[in-house]
Every structure is written in structure tokens, then in C-alpha cells.
Design a protein around this motif. Structure first.
Motif, mmCIF file in Angstrom:
data_model
loop_
_atom_site.group_PDB
_atom_site.id
_atom_site.type_symbol
_atom_site.label_atom_id
_atom_site.label_comp_id
_atom_site.label_asym_id
_atom_site.label_seq_id
_atom_site.Cartn_x
_atom_site.Cartn_y
_atom_site.Cartn_z
ATOM 1 N N LEU A 47 0.799 -1.120 0.081
ATOM 2 C CA LEU A 47 0.183 -0.132 -0.022
ATOM 3 C C LEU A 47 0.791 1.246 0.016
ATOM 4 C CD1 LEU A 47 -3.104 -0.848 2.434
ATOM 5 C CD2 LEU A 47 -3.066 -0.422 -0.085
ATOM 6 N N ASP A 48 2.003 1.217 0.899
ATOM 7 C CA ASP A 48 2.794 2.376 0.858
ATOM 8 C C ASP A 48 3.497 2.586 -0.451
ATOM 9 O OD1 ASP A 48 4.437 0.142 1.474
ATOM 10 O OD2 ASP A 48 5.838 1.416 2.710
ATOM 11 N N LEU A 49 3.621 1.758 -1.448
ATOM 12 C CA LEU A 49 4.216 1.910 -2.756
ATOM 13 C C LEU A 49 3.147 1.770 -3.912
ATOM 14 C CD1 LEU A 49 7.545 -0.040 -2.083
ATOM 15 C CD2 LEU A 49 7.122 2.418 -2.186
ATOM 16 N N SER A 50 1.913 1.987 -3.437
ATOM 17 C CA SER A 50 0.876 1.881 -4.484
ATOM 18 C C SER A 50 -0.081 3.234 -4.419
ATOM 19 C CB SER A 50 -0.007 0.851 -4.504
ATOM 20 O OG SER A 50 0.847 -0.591 -4.461
ATOM 21 N N PHE A 51 -0.373 3.824 -5.620
ATOM 22 C CA PHE A 51 -1.015 5.226 -5.659
ATOM 23 C C PHE A 51 -1.999 5.164 -6.244
ATOM 24 C CE2 PHE A 51 3.644 5.074 -4.785
ATOM 25 C CZ PHE A 51 3.654 5.831 -3.602
ATOM 26 N N THR A 52 -2.979 6.302 -6.067
ATOM 27 C CA THR A 52 -4.126 6.661 -6.883
ATOM 28 C C THR A 52 -3.894 7.955 -7.218
ATOM 29 O OG1 THR A 52 -5.270 7.338 -4.892
ATOM 30 C CG2 THR A 52 -5.667 5.129 -5.464
ATOM 31 N N ALA A 53 -4.495 8.118 -8.333
ATOM 32 C CA ALA A 53 -4.584 9.712 -9.030
ATOM 33 C C ALA A 53 -5.954 10.043 -9.090
ATOM 34 C CB ALA A 53 -3.992 9.626 -10.486
ATOM 35 N N ARG A 54 -6.011 11.211 -8.688
ATOM 36 C CA ARG A 54 -7.429 11.739 -8.569
ATOM 37 C C ARG A 54 -7.678 13.409 -8.890
ATOM 38 N NH1 ARG A 54 -10.583 8.635 -4.658
ATOM 39 N NH2 ARG A 54 -9.015 7.301 -3.518
ATOM 40 N N PRO A 80 -0.847 -3.462 -11.900
ATOM 41 C CA PRO A 80 -1.144 -2.729 -13.057
ATOM 42 C C PRO A 80 -1.341 -0.937 -12.791
ATOM 43 C CG PRO A 80 -3.105 -3.794 -12.034
ATOM 44 C CD PRO A 80 -1.972 -4.334 -11.182
ATOM 45 N N LEU A 81 -0.545 -0.528 -13.922
ATOM 46 C CA LEU A 81 -0.738 1.045 -14.000
ATOM 47 C C LEU A 81 -2.160 1.254 -15.026
ATOM 48 C CD1 LEU A 81 0.319 3.904 -13.871
ATOM 49 C CD2 LEU A 81 1.770 3.356 -15.592
ATOM 50 N N THR A 82 -2.958 1.952 -14.538
ATOM 51 C CA THR A 82 -4.082 2.157 -15.372
ATOM 52 C C THR A 82 -4.735 3.631 -15.153
ATOM 53 O OG1 THR A 82 -6.031 1.206 -16.315
ATOM 54 C CG2 THR A 82 -5.838 1.025 -13.865
ATOM 55 N N VAL A 83 -5.370 3.959 -16.305
ATOM 56 C CA VAL A 83 -5.832 5.585 -16.189
ATOM 57 C C VAL A 83 -7.192 5.392 -16.973
ATOM 58 C CG1 VAL A 83 -5.463 7.801 -17.025
ATOM 59 C CG2 VAL A 83 -3.663 6.514 -16.144
ATOM 60 N N GLU A 84 -8.252 6.138 -16.557
ATOM 61 C CA GLU A 84 -9.600 6.083 -17.033
ATOM 62 C C GLU A 84 -9.177 6.602 -18.473
ATOM 63 O OE1 GLU A 84 -12.330 4.959 -16.208
ATOM 64 O OE2 GLU A 84 -12.699 5.071 -13.830
ATOM 65 N N PRO A 85 -9.737 5.992 -19.566
ATOM 66 C CA PRO A 85 -9.611 6.582 -20.898
ATOM 67 C C PRO A 85 -9.942 7.795 -21.010
ATOM 68 C CG PRO A 85 -10.695 4.236 -20.973
ATOM 69 C CD PRO A 85 -10.805 4.768 -19.410
ATOM 70 N N PRO A 86 -10.995 8.500 -20.499
ATOM 71 C CA PRO A 86 -10.813 9.836 -21.024
ATOM 72 C C PRO A 86 -9.847 10.917 -20.450
ATOM 73 C CG PRO A 86 -13.095 9.272 -19.976
ATOM 74 C CD PRO A 86 -12.133 8.064 -19.733
ATOM 75 N N PHE A 87 -9.015 10.321 -19.637
ATOM 76 C CA PHE A 87 -7.842 11.117 -18.915
ATOM 77 C C PHE A 87 -6.288 10.548 -19.499
ATOM 78 C CE2 PHE A 87 -11.295 11.472 -16.000
ATOM 79 C CZ PHE A 87 -11.364 12.856 -15.961
ATOM 80 N N ARG A 88 -6.659 9.765 -20.442
ATOM 81 C CA ARG A 88 -5.193 9.097 -20.935
ATOM 82 C C ARG A 88 -4.565 10.442 -21.707
ATOM 83 N NH1 ARG A 88 -7.130 3.132 -22.386
ATOM 84 N NH2 ARG A 88 -7.479 2.484 -20.035
ATOM 85 N N ARG A 94 2.109 8.954 -16.327
ATOM 86 C CA ARG A 94 3.349 9.265 -15.942
ATOM 87 C C ARG A 94 3.749 9.742 -14.664
ATOM 88 N NH1 ARG A 94 8.315 9.252 -18.745
ATOM 89 N NH2 ARG A 94 9.780 10.790 -17.912
ATOM 90 N N ALA A 95 2.656 10.383 -14.246
ATOM 91 C CA ALA A 95 2.966 11.015 -12.674
ATOM 92 C C ALA A 95 2.482 10.056 -11.591
ATOM 93 C CB ALA A 95 1.492 12.250 -12.544
ATOM 94 N N LEU A 96 1.937 9.085 -12.097
ATOM 95 C CA LEU A 96 1.735 7.823 -11.021
ATOM 96 C C LEU A 96 3.067 6.990 -10.959
ATOM 97 C CD1 LEU A 96 -1.910 6.571 -12.078
ATOM 98 C CD2 LEU A 96 -1.194 7.067 -9.617
ATOM 99 N N LEU A 97 3.632 6.814 -12.388
ATOM 100 C CA LEU A 97 4.957 6.068 -12.444
ATOM 101 C C LEU A 97 5.736 6.830 -11.994
ATOM 102 C CD1 LEU A 97 6.323 3.611 -13.809
ATOM 103 C CD2 LEU A 97 6.502 4.984 -15.813
ATOM 104 N N GLU A 98 5.876 8.051 -11.900
ATOM 105 C CA GLU A 98 7.036 8.792 -11.325
ATOM 106 C C GLU A 98 7.079 8.838 -9.943
ATOM 107 O OE1 GLU A 98 7.060 12.915 -13.018
ATOM 108 O OE2 GLU A 98 7.919 12.253 -15.153
ATOM 109 N N ARG A 99 5.750 8.661 -9.224
ATOM 110 C CA ARG A 99 5.599 8.640 -7.973
ATOM 111 C C ARG A 99 5.952 7.509 -7.161
ATOM 112 N NH1 ARG A 99 2.511 11.274 -3.677
ATOM 113 N NH2 ARG A 99 3.002 10.174 -1.710
ATOM 114 N N ALA A 100 5.425 6.332 -8.041
ATOM 115 C CA ALA A 100 5.957 4.981 -7.479
ATOM 116 C C ALA A 100 7.326 4.810 -7.598
ATOM 117 C CB ALA A 100 5.123 4.003 -8.673
ATOM 118 N N LEU A 101 8.035 5.210 -8.710
ATOM 119 C CA LEU A 101 9.528 5.130 -8.755
ATOM 120 C C LEU A 101 10.345 5.624 -7.660
ATOM 121 C CD1 LEU A 101 9.923 4.756 -12.506
ATOM 122 C CD2 LEU A 101 9.850 2.788 -11.225
ATOM 123 N N LYS A 102 9.777 7.097 -7.461
ATOM 124 C CA LYS A 102 10.687 7.778 -6.595
ATOM 125 C C LYS A 102 10.586 7.141 -5.106
ATOM 126 C CE LYS A 102 8.590 11.738 -4.988
ATOM 127 N NZ LYS A 102 8.634 11.548 -3.537
#
Length: 172
Positions: A47-54, A80-88, A94-102
């Protein structure tokens, strides 16, 4: 992404149902047949290395990381890394990926693996794992098996089967 007010937050237990619905919409029922899902069957993501985008209160994306080993070397499996289709194509993934790696690097992890599109993930430093050096349970397109070193040289000499890190196994 300048027109979006995006917030990246650590996943909580309360996010589980919304994320499952997101995965259902974006990946469909075939997702359970994927090799990466075999690794997720008995070990929970961190959980501490998994993120949501809102955007406001609307969840528009999610990324998870699972503890795995390559042979005996600890690593993380991103996805999985996924984004709702209207927000792709608006920088959410990219923001989710960068935060997860950081955050993974900050917490002392040295390797992150994933199964994905090299053209997309190479922009974040992922490289193809040479065929035969690491194997997944079940069939996988080896051209999509990627690694990112969070510490220089961390993948040198690493090889073997990718498996769950059983120190994080679910209580049955």
C-alpha cells in the motif's frame, strides 16, 4: 496535464473496490489470464508503494507495486498501471509512474520490473530484460519484460524465475 488539478495519494484499503472497478473497465475479464496476475494471487501489493490519481474526488488512475524476487534477489513488480480512458494522454500515468519509482527508491528498493510497452516505459528508464535472464510464471512476451534499476548496477548478475516474495504472503 496543465489543465488538470491532479493529486497523487498513497492507496488505502478503502480504495480497493474503486480500483477493482477501474481494472475491470480498463482491462476486462481477460486480465486474470495474464502472467503478472499469477504473481498477485497470494501476495498483496504494498500500500505504501501503490498510488491513486484523483481529480477532485474522482479517481482517474492507479498504480500498484508487488514484492517479488528474481531468483533470490528482491525486487518490485510494477502494475497494473491504469488510467480512465478520458484522462489518458494527459500525464496521469506518467505522474503515477514517477511517484511509484521515487517512493520505491526512497524506501530502499533497487529494482522494479514490469510487463509492458517498451516504447512507453523506456521514457522512465525501463529496459528490456534479455531473453532467458528472467522468467515469469505462464506465457509472457519476453519483449515486454522490462527492468528499471533504482540503484546503478542493481541488475548485474541477477537472473532466475520471477516469483512472489513469500515474506509478504497473505495469511490463508
Amino acid at each position: 496535464m496543465s489543465d488538470l488539478s491532479l493529486t497523487i495519494l498513497a492507496e488505502t484499503r478503502g480504495d480497493e473496490q474503486a480500483i477493482e472497478r477501474l481494472h475491470e473497465r480498463t482491462f476486462g475479464p481477460g486480465r486474470y489470464a495474464l502472467s503478472a496476475y499469477r504473481l498477485r494471487e497470494h501476495v498483496d501489493h504494498l500500500l505504501d508503494l501503490s498510488f491513486t490519481a484523483r481529480i477532485g474526488t474522482l479517481m482517474v488512475g492507479s498504480v500498484r507495486q508487488l514484492p517479488v524476487c528474481v531468483g533470490n534477489t528482491p525486487a518490485l513488480l510494477l502494475g497494473p498501471l491504469t488510467v480512465e480512458p478520458p484522462f489518458r494522454d494527459r500525464g496521469v500515468g506518467r505522474a503515477l509512474l514517477e511517484r511509484a519509482l521515487k517512493d520505491a527508491k526512497t524506501k530502499g528498493h533497487s529494482l522494479v520490473l514490469l510487463v509492458g510497452d517498451e516504447a512507453y516505459y523506456s521514457r522512465a528508464g525501463f529496459k528490456r530484460i534479455p531473453k532467458g535472464r528472467a522468467t515469469m510464471p505462464g506465457p509472457v512476451d519476453h519483449a515486454r519484460l522490462l527492468v528499471r534499476e533504482l540503484v546503478d548496477g542493481a541488475f548485474e548478475g541477477v537472473s532466475g524465475a520471477i516469483r512472489p516474495d513469500w515474506t509478504f504472503a497473505r495469511a490463508l
